[in-house]
Design a protein around this motif. Structure first.
Motif, mmCIF file in Angstrom:
data_model
loop_
_atom_site.group_PDB
_atom_site.id
_atom_site.type_symbol
_atom_site.label_atom_id
_atom_site.label_comp_id
_atom_site.label_asym_id
_atom_site.label_seq_id
_atom_site.Cartn_x
_atom_site.Cartn_y
_atom_site.Cartn_z
ATOM 1 N N LYS A 19 8.685 24.801 -25.051
ATOM 2 C CA LYS A 19 7.913 25.973 -25.427
ATOM 3 C C LYS A 19 6.760 25.500 -26.299
ATOM 4 C CE LYS A 19 11.850 29.075 -25.362
ATOM 5 N NZ LYS A 19 12.731 29.930 -26.157
ATOM 6 N N ILE A 20 5.549 25.954 -25.963
ATOM 7 C CA ILE A 20 4.375 25.564 -26.733
ATOM 8 C C ILE A 20 3.533 26.788 -27.046
ATOM 9 C CG2 ILE A 20 4.261 23.215 -25.807
ATOM 10 C CD1 ILE A 20 2.000 24.174 -23.972
ATOM 11 N N PHE A 21 2.750 26.692 -28.114
ATOM 12 C CA PHE A 21 1.798 27.729 -28.475
ATOM 13 C C PHE A 21 0.402 27.220 -28.154
ATOM 14 C CE2 PHE A 21 5.335 29.080 -31.155
ATOM 15 C CZ PHE A 21 5.289 30.451 -30.986
ATOM 16 N N VAL A 22 -0.367 28.012 -27.410
ATOM 17 C CA VAL A 22 -1.746 27.679 -27.068
ATOM 18 C C VAL A 22 -2.630 28.840 -27.495
ATOM 19 C CG1 VAL A 22 -1.070 26.232 -25.119
ATOM 20 C CG2 VAL A 22 -1.574 28.622 -24.728
ATOM 21 N N HIS A 23 -3.945 28.608 -27.521
ATOM 22 C CA HIS A 23 -4.850 29.696 -27.851
ATOM 23 C C HIS A 23 -4.690 30.811 -26.824
ATOM 24 C CE1 HIS A 23 -6.829 27.825 -31.201
ATOM 25 N NE2 HIS A 23 -7.013 26.724 -30.502
ATOM 26 N N ARG A 24 -4.932 32.044 -27.236
ATOM 27 C CA ARG A 24 -4.662 33.238 -26.427
ATOM 28 C C ARG A 24 -5.229 33.122 -25.029
ATOM 29 N NH1 ARG A 24 -3.328 38.764 -27.685
ATOM 30 N NH2 ARG A 24 -2.238 37.765 -29.377
ATOM 31 N N LEU A 25 -4.381 33.364 -24.034
ATOM 32 C CA LEU A 25 -4.771 33.343 -22.630
ATOM 33 C C LEU A 25 -4.790 34.769 -22.095
ATOM 34 C CD1 LEU A 25 -2.566 30.372 -21.408
ATOM 35 C CD2 LEU A 25 -4.970 30.301 -22.020
ATOM 36 N N GLU A 26 -5.628 34.999 -21.107
ATOM 37 C CA GLU A 26 -5.740 36.323 -20.485
ATOM 38 C C GLU A 26 -4.676 36.451 -19.386
ATOM 39 O OE1 GLU A 26 -7.778 38.794 -21.377
ATOM 40 O OE2 GLU A 26 -8.634 37.572 -22.982
ATOM 41 N N ALA A 27 -3.429 36.634 -19.791
ATOM 42 C CA ALA A 27 -2.339 36.797 -18.837
ATOM 43 C C ALA A 27 -1.298 37.727 -19.442
ATOM 44 C CB ALA A 27 -1.708 35.443 -18.523
ATOM 45 N N ALA A 28 -0.625 38.471 -18.589
ATOM 46 C CA ALA A 28 0.400 39.393 -19.057
ATOM 47 C C ALA A 28 1.685 38.626 -19.370
ATOM 48 C CB ALA A 28 0.676 40.439 -17.981
ATOM 49 N N GLU A 29 2.496 39.209 -20.239
ATOM 50 C CA GLU A 29 3.773 38.581 -20.565
ATOM 51 C C GLU A 29 4.662 38.564 -19.327
ATOM 52 O OE1 GLU A 29 5.630 40.312 -23.950
ATOM 53 O OE2 GLU A 29 3.906 39.940 -25.235
ATOM 54 N N GLY A 30 5.312 37.439 -19.081
ATOM 55 C CA GLY A 30 6.165 37.281 -17.917
ATOM 56 C C GLY A 30 5.443 36.714 -16.705
ATOM 57 N N ALA A 31 4.123 36.564 -16.781
ATOM 58 C CA ALA A 31 3.351 36.043 -15.647
ATOM 59 C C ALA A 31 3.458 34.519 -15.586
ATOM 60 C CB ALA A 31 1.886 36.449 -15.775
ATOM 61 N N GLU A 32 3.358 33.988 -14.367
ATOM 62 C CA GLU A 32 3.337 32.540 -14.174
ATOM 63 C C GLU A 32 1.894 32.064 -14.076
ATOM 64 O OE1 GLU A 32 5.587 30.969 -10.992
ATOM 65 O OE2 GLU A 32 7.496 31.302 -11.992
ATOM 66 N N ILE A 33 1.621 30.924 -14.701
ATOM 67 C CA ILE A 33 0.277 30.359 -14.706
ATOM 68 C C ILE A 33 0.367 28.913 -14.238
ATOM 69 C CG2 ILE A 33 -1.723 29.823 -16.133
ATOM 70 C CD1 ILE A 33 -0.814 31.888 -18.108
#
Length: 152
Positions: A19-33
């Motif tokens: 688990k890592i923290f990154v700067h805010r991404l434009e994705a909904a919670e639960g989405a795969e990137i």
């Protein structure tokens, strides 16, 4: 197996199930990137593949767990002998990611099933749970205050 991947302009060393923290991404919670900017991959048999600048066909699959804010950072400015003081605060926005898989050479990501099918649930024998007796803590006894009379 680990990889060095470029996420939102920063490089992170990632492993599967980290688990890592990154700067805010434009994705909904639960989405795969998918992240295609994989700079380096090290296999389980310690074979290291370095990209020029990225590794061809490699990608990292991650799942967005949550959006959060970091700790507050205080910025204090002062000019001495002038009486100037200024205090500002700032909280950075982060996205928490779970690294699900590191893929090489265009391999496909296999999604784990979240819930078993209804047929599989019926096929399993039901296990009776033993009744566990829970003792309640004994109530505290209140002691009545004794009135004492002073004898003169």
């Amino acid at each position: 197996m680990y990889a060095i991947v470029d996420i939102a302009g920063q490089q992170f060393k990632v492993e599967k199930n980290n688990k890592i923290f990154v700067h805010r991404l434009e994705a909904a919670e639960g989405a795969e990137i998918d992240f295609n900017q994989v700079l380096l991959i090290e296999d389980d048999d310690e074979k290291i593949e370095v990209g020029t600048p990225v590794v061809d066909g490699a990608r990292v699959v991650a799942k967005v767990l949550a959006h959060a804010k970091g700790d507050k950072v205080l910025v204090f400015k002062k000019i001495r002998r002038k009486g100037f003081k200024k205090l500002n605060g700032h909280r950075q926005y982060f996205t928490q990611l779970l690294i699900e898989d590191i893929l090489q050479n265009g391999a496909e990501h296999v999604k784990a099933e979240a819930e078993p099918k209804a047929e599989e649930v019926k096929a399993k024998p039901e296990v009776e749970e033993a009744a566990v007796k829970v003792k309640k803590p004994a109530a505290k006894k209140t002691t009545a205050k004794k009135a004492t009379k002073k004898e003169e």
